[in-house]
Design an enzyme around this catalytic site. Structure first.
Site, PDB file in Angstrom:
ATOM      1  N   ASN A 152      22.854  69.172  33.093  1.00 51.85           N
ATOM      2  CA  ASN A 152      22.264  68.422  34.204  1.00 51.85           C
ATOM      3  C   ASN A 152      20.888  67.817  33.926  1.00 51.85           C
ATOM      4  O   ASN A 152      20.492  66.871  34.604  1.00 51.85           O
ATOM      5  CB  ASN A 152      22.252  69.276  35.476  1.00 51.85           C
ATOM      6  CG  ASN A 152      21.399  70.508  35.339  1.00 51.85           C
ATOM      7  OD1 ASN A 152      21.129  70.966  34.235  1.00 51.85           O
ATOM      8  ND2 ASN A 152      20.975  71.069  36.445  1.00 51.85           N
ATOM      9  N   TYR A 153      20.151  68.374  32.973  1.00 51.57           N
ATOM     10  CA  TYR A 153      18.908  67.744  32.505  1.00 51.57           C
ATOM     11  C   TYR A 153      18.995  67.713  30.983  1.00 51.57           C
ATOM     12  O   TYR A 153      18.311  68.481  30.307  1.00 51.57           O
ATOM     13  CB  TYR A 153      17.680  68.558  32.917  1.00 51.57           C
ATOM     14  CG  TYR A 153      17.211  68.371  34.334  1.00 51.57           C
ATOM     15  CD1 TYR A 153      16.244  67.410  34.651  1.00 51.57           C
ATOM     16  CD2 TYR A 153      17.702  69.159  35.364  1.00 51.57           C
ATOM     17  CE1 TYR A 153      15.793  67.251  35.951  1.00 51.57           C
ATOM     18  CE2 TYR A 153      17.260  69.004  36.670  1.00 51.57           C
ATOM     19  CZ  TYR A 153      16.306  68.053  36.957  1.00 51.57           C
ATOM     20  OH  TYR A 153      15.857  67.897  38.251  1.00 51.57           O
ATOM     21  N   LYS A 189      21.757  73.580  20.406  1.00 49.56           N
ATOM     22  CA  LYS A 189      23.154  73.408  20.822  1.00 49.56           C
ATOM     23  C   LYS A 189      23.118  72.771  22.217  1.00 49.56           C
ATOM     24  O   LYS A 189      22.900  73.455  23.230  1.00 49.56           O
ATOM     25  CB  LYS A 189      23.852  74.769  20.833  1.00 49.56           C
ATOM     26  CG  LYS A 189      25.074  74.896  21.733  1.00 49.56           C
ATOM     27  CD  LYS A 189      26.271  74.121  21.253  1.00 49.56           C
ATOM     28  CE  LYS A 189      27.402  74.163  22.283  1.00 49.56           C
ATOM     29  NZ  LYS A 189      27.374  73.017  23.217  1.00 49.56           N
ATOM     30  N   THR A 228      27.960  70.014  25.753  1.00 45.90           N
ATOM     31  CA  THR A 228      28.823  68.956  25.222  1.00 45.90           C
ATOM     32  C   THR A 228      28.649  67.695  26.058  1.00 45.90           C
ATOM     33  O   THR A 228      28.473  66.598  25.521  1.00 45.90           O
ATOM     34  CB  THR A 228      30.282  69.441  25.205  1.00 45.90           C
ATOM     35  OG1 THR A 228      30.350  70.488  24.231  1.00 45.90           O
ATOM     36  CG2 THR A 228      31.241  68.328  24.833  1.00 45.90           C
ATOM     37  N   ASP A 251      29.578  81.794  20.745  1.00 48.42           N
ATOM     38  CA  ASP A 251      29.430  83.215  20.411  1.00 48.42           C
ATOM     39  C   ASP A 251      29.001  83.393  18.958  1.00 48.42           C
ATOM     40  O   ASP A 251      28.167  84.249  18.636  1.00 48.42           O
ATOM     41  CB  ASP A 251      30.765  83.966  20.629  1.00 48.42           C
ATOM     42  CG  ASP A 251      31.082  84.135  22.103  1.00 48.42           C
ATOM     43  OD1 ASP A 251      30.351  83.561  22.936  1.00 48.42           O
ATOM     44  OD2 ASP A 251      32.071  84.831  22.420  1.00 48.42           O
ATOM     45  N   GLU A 289      18.052  81.247  32.002  1.00 47.72           N
ATOM     46  CA  GLU A 289      17.832  80.586  33.295  1.00 47.72           C
ATOM     47  C   GLU A 289      19.211  80.201  33.801  1.00 47.72           C
ATOM     48  O   GLU A 289      19.881  79.348  33.211  1.00 47.72           O
ATOM     49  CB  GLU A 289      16.944  79.348  33.124  1.00 47.72           C
ATOM     50  CG  GLU A 289      15.528  79.667  32.682  1.00 47.72           C
ATOM     51  CD  GLU A 289      14.706  80.451  33.708  1.00 47.72           C
ATOM     52  OE1 GLU A 289      15.102  80.524  34.885  1.00 47.72           O
ATOM     53  OE2 GLU A 289      13.672  81.024  33.308  1.00 47.72           O
ATOM     54  N   CYS A 335      20.015  73.584  39.490  1.00 49.56           N
ATOM     55  CA  CYS A 335      20.029  75.028  39.736  1.00 49.56           C
ATOM     56  C   CYS A 335      19.189  75.357  40.950  1.00 49.56           C
ATOM     57  O   CYS A 335      19.483  76.293  41.689  1.00 49.56           O
ATOM     58  CB  CYS A 335      19.505  75.766  38.512  1.00 49.56           C
ATOM     59  SG  CYS A 335      17.858  75.265  38.043  1.00 49.56           S
TER      60      CYS A 335
HETATM   61  P1  NAP Z   1      27.517  76.228  31.245  1.00 53.02           P
HETATM   62  O1  NAP Z   1      28.916  75.828  31.358  1.00 53.02           O
HETATM   63  O2  NAP Z   1      27.178  77.676  31.322  1.00 53.02           O
HETATM   64  O3  NAP Z   1      26.987  75.594  29.887  1.00 53.02           O
HETATM   65  C1  NAP Z   1      25.649  75.746  29.478  1.00 53.02           C
HETATM   66  C2  NAP Z   1      25.578  75.688  27.971  1.00 53.02           C
HETATM   67  O4  NAP Z   1      26.218  76.832  27.420  1.00 53.02           O
HETATM   68  C3  NAP Z   1      26.282  74.488  27.361  1.00 53.02           C
HETATM   69  O5  NAP Z   1      25.545  74.045  26.249  1.00 53.02           O
HETATM   70  C4  NAP Z   1      27.612  75.084  26.913  1.00 53.02           C
HETATM   71  O6  NAP Z   1      28.248  74.351  25.875  1.00 53.02           O
HETATM   72  C5  NAP Z   1      27.126  76.413  26.405  1.00 53.02           C
HETATM   73  N1  NAP Z   1      28.159  77.433  26.220  1.00 53.02           N
HETATM   74  C6  NAP Z   1      29.419  77.482  26.724  1.00 53.02           C
HETATM   75  N2  NAP Z   1      30.042  78.608  26.291  1.00 53.02           N
HETATM   76  C7  NAP Z   1      29.167  79.270  25.504  1.00 53.02           C
HETATM   77  C8  NAP Z   1      29.207  80.483  24.765  1.00 53.02           C
HETATM   78  N3  NAP Z   1      30.286  81.269  24.740  1.00 53.02           N
HETATM   79  N4  NAP Z   1      28.132  80.850  24.062  1.00 53.02           N
HETATM   80  C9  NAP Z   1      27.013  80.098  24.066  1.00 53.02           C
HETATM   81  N5  NAP Z   1      26.907  78.937  24.736  1.00 53.02           N
HETATM   82  C10 NAP Z   1      27.969  78.527  25.455  1.00 53.02           C
HETATM   83  O7  NAP Z   1      26.618  75.519  32.383  1.00 53.02           O
HETATM   84  P2  NAP Z   1      26.587  73.970  32.800  1.00 53.02           P
HETATM   85  O8  NAP Z   1      27.896  73.629  33.463  1.00 53.02           O
HETATM   86  O9  NAP Z   1      26.113  73.118  31.695  1.00 53.02           O
HETATM   87  O10 NAP Z   1      25.435  73.994  33.910  1.00 53.02           O
HETATM   88  C11 NAP Z   1      25.707  74.378  35.208  1.00 53.02           C
HETATM   89  C12 NAP Z   1      25.197  75.768  35.496  1.00 53.02           C
HETATM   90  O11 NAP Z   1      23.932  75.961  34.904  1.00 53.02           O
HETATM   91  C13 NAP Z   1      24.985  76.030  36.969  1.00 53.02           C
HETATM   92  O12 NAP Z   1      25.367  77.345  37.280  1.00 53.02           O
HETATM   93  C14 NAP Z   1      23.489  75.906  37.147  1.00 53.02           C
HETATM   94  O13 NAP Z   1      22.959  76.576  38.240  1.00 53.02           O
HETATM   95  C15 NAP Z   1      22.997  76.422  35.856  1.00 53.02           C
HETATM   96  N6  NAP Z   1      21.679  75.872  35.550  1.00 53.02           N
HETATM   97  C16 NAP Z   1      20.626  76.708  35.674  1.00 53.02           C
HETATM   98  C17 NAP Z   1      19.356  76.238  35.447  1.00 53.02           C
HETATM   99  C18 NAP Z   1      18.152  77.131  35.592  1.00 53.02           C
HETATM  100  O14 NAP Z   1      17.122  76.760  35.055  1.00 53.02           O
HETATM  101  N7  NAP Z   1      18.249  78.258  36.262  1.00 53.02           N
HETATM  102  C19 NAP Z   1      19.165  74.924  35.037  1.00 53.02           C
HETATM  103  C20 NAP Z   1      20.279  74.100  34.914  1.00 53.02           C
HETATM  104  C21 NAP Z   1      21.544  74.600  35.169  1.00 53.02           C
HETATM  105  P3  NAP Z   1      29.465  73.355  26.221  1.00 53.02           P
HETATM  106  O15 NAP Z   1      28.897  72.306  27.102  1.00 53.02           O
HETATM  107  O16 NAP Z   1      29.888  72.874  24.904  1.00 53.02           O
HETATM  108  O17 NAP Z   1      30.503  74.178  26.922  1.00 53.02           O
HETATM  109  O1  G3H Z   2      18.870  72.602  37.237  1.00 51.59           O
HETATM  110  C1  G3H Z   2      17.899  73.285  36.965  1.00 51.59           C
HETATM  111  C2  G3H Z   2      16.592  72.708  36.731  1.00 51.59           C
HETATM  112  O2  G3H Z   2      15.749  73.645  36.108  1.00 51.59           O
HETATM  113  C3  G3H Z   2      16.027  72.239  38.038  1.00 51.59           C
HETATM  114  O3  G3H Z   2      14.893  71.480  37.832  1.00 51.59           O
HETATM  115  O4  G3H Z   2      13.953  71.752  40.138  1.00 51.59           O
HETATM  116  O5  G3H Z   2      13.066  70.016  38.591  1.00 51.59           O
HETATM  117  O6  G3H Z   2      15.341  69.772  39.592  1.00 51.59           O
HETATM  118  P1  G3H Z   2      14.287  70.722  39.103  1.00 51.59           P
END
Ligand code: NAP
Ligand code: G3H
Length: 481
Positions: free
Chosen positions: A159-160, A182, A185, A220, A255, A289
């Site tokens: 998302n960012y 990494k 994707t 992994d 995070e 998030c």
């Molecule tokens: P995601 O599916 O968990 O993917 C995040 C990253 O992890 C991607 O680079 C993904 O690669 C990688 N990944 C997938 N399987 C993995 C494994 N087994 N080992 C290591 N890395 C692996 O999350 P997303 O869909 O990109 O983002 C959405 C989620 O992230 C939401 O739950 C959101 O709240 C959370 N988020 C949290 C924050 C925060 O700062 N708290 C910020 C942004 C997003 P691939 O893309 O290749 O699968």
């Molecule tokens: O999606 C998670 C980001 O850390 C949120 O950043 O609060 O600046 O949109 P933001």
């Protein structure tokens, strides 16, 4: 634009390469038909070779003077800003972010990288004398410095794709670590563009290496690799939990997801609350998030609040990111299916539909649900989409109880004119941060950023990220006198 994004190579040890497997991952746009680019799907052997490159040059990189490292980071930031339009176009195409938001992400990243270099330049270690402890001697002088951890694995979410990647890369590099990057994707095309800027900035070969391919295939392997010294991860809670389990004794910063509540007391300035809740919940279709993901409103002002929210939801610009809309198609159809299922479940169980519940492909129109109750999934599940449940409460205590019942603990907002009550509620909330009379959000980027419970482990924010990627090193000088 499309043709330049196909067949992207990966960047390891200062060289652009193609995977010997011949495998690529196709990137689909959230809002356009067809493949918009391809990235290399690295084998485990190729990922291991990247880690070796990073390991080989790490000690040398650590010895480069801080001024020189900072100059390279400034050059990288300049290069990124110079390609602001190109990067923004790429982000729009692969993650469906509007051009305006994507451009401001690049500007924020430029500022982030520069601030990180300055933060490191203004940080010093400390010295200590032994006689502060009973029986100790002042002839014992402890010099406490911070040293890099080694090779940092930086895993970013979709998302960012630029900002959340740089917020790992910059602190890692300025503190003398080398990096395996990494990218998500869906976000890897933007990640590759960041590497082009990095290459032009003139960093030594091997200092940053990008490893592309599905996380489910190589994730992994990277996390478990013995030469990875620390993992900085942003993404979903499930992925993060698995990562923490397999990381062994490596430090990890996670995070993760959130279910941030916007708590509206009966004394709230409703204009302010509505403005913040709307931008907090619906910008970039709620794919943040830190989005406000539920409203907990006092019964006495609930009707008024919902009517005002409805008026604003109906004004939101909905459609393609190419037209600068706020609510845009979600990242993929699986996400849109998940959000639709939450809406369907709530409506079946008796929630009142105030706005939305309309879908065109991956585009979910902004949806507002009133009279949401605890038995509905949408009360607890993170949608990562433009759906906002309103839960009515009778007291501050009920709001606090519902807020804390969540598996998540990222942030919370409280809207009230009573500062004492605001502090009382803030103290009771189990979250990394509380915003009083403002929307939940990460920035400004030098503030600590953290989640508790299912929302994460460890703290980011510029100074904290540097701390998480370094450790203390004590050298003791034993003087004769
Ligand atoms: P995601 O599916 O968990 O993917 C995040 C990253 O992890 C991607 O680079 C993904 O690669 C990688 N990944 C997938 N399987 C993995 C494994 N087994 N080992 C290591 N890395 C692996 O999350 P997303 O869909 O990109 O983002 C959405 C989620 O992230 C939401 O739950 C959101 O709240 C959370 N988020 C949290 C924050 C925060 O700062 N708290 C910020 C942004 C997003 P691939 O893309 O290749 O699968
Ligand atoms: O999606 C998670 C980001 O850390 C949120 O950043 O609060 O600046 O949109 P933001």
């Amino acid at each position: 634009m499309e043709s330049t994004l196909t067949a992207q190579r990966y960047y390891v040890n200062g060289e652009w390469k193609e995977s010997t497997t011949g495998n690529v991952v196709e990137i689909m746009s959230p809002y356009k038909e067809g493949v918009v680019g391809t990235v290399q799907a690295l084998s485990q052997e190729e990922a291991a070779a990247a880690i070796q490159s990073a390991k080989q040059v790490q000690k040398e990189w650590a010895k480069v003077s801080l001024q020189e490292k900072a100059d390279l980071l400034y050059k990288w930031a300049d290069e990124l800003l110079a390609m602001q339009d190109e990067l923004a176009q790429t982000m729009m195409l692969e993650v469906g972010k509007s051009l305006k938001d994507a451009k401001s992400e690049v500007q924020r990243t430029y500022d982030y990288i520069r601030y990180t270099a300055q933060e490191a330049l203004h940080t010093n270690g400390e010295s200590m004398r032994g006689d502060r402890f009973p029986g100790g001697s002042s002839s014992k002088v402890g010099i406490v410095d911070r040293v890099p951890l080694g090779v940092i694995l930086a895993i970013s979410p979709f998302n960012y794709p630029v900002n959340l990647s740089a917020s790992k890369l910059a602190p890692a590099l300025i503190s003398g670590n080398t990096v395996i990057f990494k990218p998500a994707t869906q976000g890897a095309l933007s990640g590759i563009k960041m590497m082009e800027a990095f290459d032009r900035a003139g960093f030594p070969a091997g200092v940053v290496n990008i490893v592309t391919g599905r996380g489910s295939v190589i994730g992994d392997f990277l996390v478990e690799h013995k030469d990875i010294s620390m993992v900085s991860f942003t993404g979903g809670t499930k992925t993060g939990e698995n990562l923490a389990k397999i990381a062994g004794m490596k430090p990890v910063v996670l995070e993760l997801g959130g279910k941030d509540p916007g708590i509206v007391r009966e004394d709230a300035d409703l204009d302010k609350a509505v403005k913040n809740i709307i931008s907090g919940a619906y910008s970039y279709s709620g794919q943040r998030c830190t989005a406000i993901k539920r409203v907990l409103v006092h019964d006495n002002v609930a009707n008024d609040l919902v009517a005002r929210l409805q008026a604003e939801v109906e004004k939101l610009a909905v459609g393609s990111p190419e037209d600068g809309n706020t609510v845009v198609p979600l990242i993929d159809s699986k996400s849109a299916d998940g959000v639709q299922a939450l809406i369907d479940d709530a409506l079946e169980k008796g929630a009142t539909l105030i706005a939305g519940n309309k879908r065109e492909g991956n585009l979910i129109h902004p949806t507002l649900l009133d009279h949401v109750t605890e038995d509905m999934e949408v009360a607890w599940v993170e949608p990562f989409g433009p759906v906002l449940p309103v839960i009515r409460v009778g007291s501050d205590e009920e709001a606090i109880e519902l807020a804390n019942k969540s598996e998540y603990g990222l942030q919370a907002s409280i809207f009230t004119r009573d500062v004492d009550k605001a502090f009382y509620i803030a103290n009771e909330l189990e979250t990394g941060a509380v915003q009083i009379n403002g929307r939940t959000e990460r920035g400004p980027d030098h503030f600590p950023f953290l989640g508790v419970k299912g929302s994460g482990m460890g703290t980011q924010g510029i100074a904290n990220s540097i701390l998480s990627m370094t450790r203390e090193k004590l050298t003791v000088l034993n003087l004769d006198k």
